[in-house]
Design a protein around this motif. Structure first.
Motif, mmCIF file in Angstrom:
data_model
loop_
_atom_site.group_PDB
_atom_site.id
_atom_site.type_symbol
_atom_site.label_atom_id
_atom_site.label_comp_id
_atom_site.label_asym_id
_atom_site.label_seq_id
_atom_site.Cartn_x
_atom_site.Cartn_y
_atom_site.Cartn_z
ATOM 1 N N THR A 240 0.833 -1.322 0.080
ATOM 2 C CA THR A 240 -0.056 -0.009 -0.049
ATOM 3 C C THR A 240 0.789 1.126 -0.097
ATOM 4 O O THR A 240 0.476 2.179 -0.620
ATOM 5 N N THR A 241 2.131 1.059 0.683
ATOM 6 C CA THR A 241 2.945 2.442 0.663
ATOM 7 C C THR A 241 4.298 1.858 0.372
ATOM 8 O O THR A 241 4.677 0.796 0.720
ATOM 9 N N HIS B 48 3.546 5.364 -8.399
ATOM 10 C CA HIS B 48 3.114 4.091 -7.815
ATOM 11 C C HIS B 48 1.808 3.718 -8.218
ATOM 12 O O HIS B 48 0.673 3.899 -7.962
ATOM 13 N N THR C 112 7.648 9.314 -0.202
ATOM 14 C CA THR C 112 6.582 8.204 0.307
ATOM 15 C C THR C 112 5.707 8.118 -0.785
ATOM 16 O O THR C 112 5.009 9.357 -1.315
ATOM 17 N N SER C 113 5.375 7.084 -1.189
ATOM 18 C CA SER C 113 4.169 7.099 -2.272
ATOM 19 C C SER C 113 3.065 6.032 -1.950
ATOM 20 O O SER C 113 3.337 4.705 -1.377
ATOM 21 N N ASN C 114 1.739 6.247 -2.082
ATOM 22 C CA ASN C 114 0.793 5.524 -1.795
ATOM 23 C C ASN C 114 0.161 5.082 -3.291
ATOM 24 O O ASN C 114 0.093 6.012 -4.021
ATOM 25 N N GLU C 115 -0.337 4.036 -3.390
ATOM 26 C CA GLU C 115 -1.141 3.443 -4.509
ATOM 27 C C GLU C 115 -1.784 4.537 -5.088
ATOM 28 O O GLU C 115 -2.957 4.982 -4.352
#
Lengths: 117, 110
Positions: free
Chosen positions: A31-32, A71, A49-52
């Motif tokens: 998810t991250t 992402h 930081t990347s979230n889908e």
């Protein structure tokens, strides 16, 4: 533990070119994902930081137009270093978090060593 | 004050001894605590995590957590030269991004 792959493991490029690094979670849905940079004998430095499915959050001092993060799925994040210069030469590593665990463990990929000539 | 503090070392122990690595953190609300091992030129590798006060053992490794003192430690029993690496303490405060310490270099002498 969960498995994260990273490709390529090393890359040499000419100044001014762009380089894309892929980070994949192989056996869980991430998810991250996090992108770090580490210069020799220095600490890990979190870049973003990347979230889908959403835009990445960049750390202070990291140029989002230079380090493009995508992402696009729960198993893949990419970091593109645009117009790379020798000072971008470093060890780049990603980590992924997700799956069934609720303790927020992060699992790291093997890293990519970038050398810009 | 740094959010996660570790002695940079190097910590040097003879082969077969117990290596003790320490870490303090500043956010009292932190919930999860991790120890990573990083060999030179490689990415960190998760070796232990702990979330309750007390000890957690896994093979030669024991993680210890004392939330009242905001202190986490890692004991490595029967240290081997292959344990020589940098050990990173990491703390996750309430689901936000994990904060990594700068690491302690461990050197196990054969």
């Amino acid at each position: 533990g969960a498995v994260v792959s990273q490709h390529p493991s090393w890359v040499i490029c000419k100044s001014g070119t762009s380089v894309k690094i892929e980070c994949r979670s192989l056996d869980f849905q991430a998810t991250t994902m996090f992108w770090y940079r580490q210069f020799p004998k220095q600490s890990l430095m979190l870049m973003a930081t990347s979230n889908e499915g959403s835009k990445a959050t960049y750390e202070q001092g990291v140029e989002k137009d230079k380090f493009l993060i995508n992402h696009a799925s729960l198993t893949l994040s990419t970091l593109t270093v645009t117009s790379a210069h020798p000072e971008d030469s470093s060890f780049y590593t990603c980590s992924a978090r997700g799956g069934a665990s609720s303790y927020n463990e992060q699992f790291f990929g093997p890293g990519t060593r970038l050398t810009v000539l | 004050q740094k959010e996660v503090e570790q002695n940079s070392g190097p910590l040097s122990v003879p082969e077969g001894a117990i290596a003790s690595l320490n870490c303090t953190y500043s956010d009292r609300g932190s919930q999860s605590f991790f120890w990573y091992r990083q060999y030179s030129g490689k990415s960190p590798e998760l070796i232990m995590f702990i979330y309750s006060n007390g000890d957690k053992e896994d093979g030669r490794f024991t993680a210890q957590l004392n939330k009242a003192s905001q202190y986490v430690s890692l004991l490595i029993r029967d240290s081997q030269p292959s344990d020589s690496a940098t050990y990173l303490c990491a703390v996750n405060p309430r689901g936000f991004k994990t904060i990594f310490g700068a690491g302690t270099r461990l050197f196990v002498k054969a």
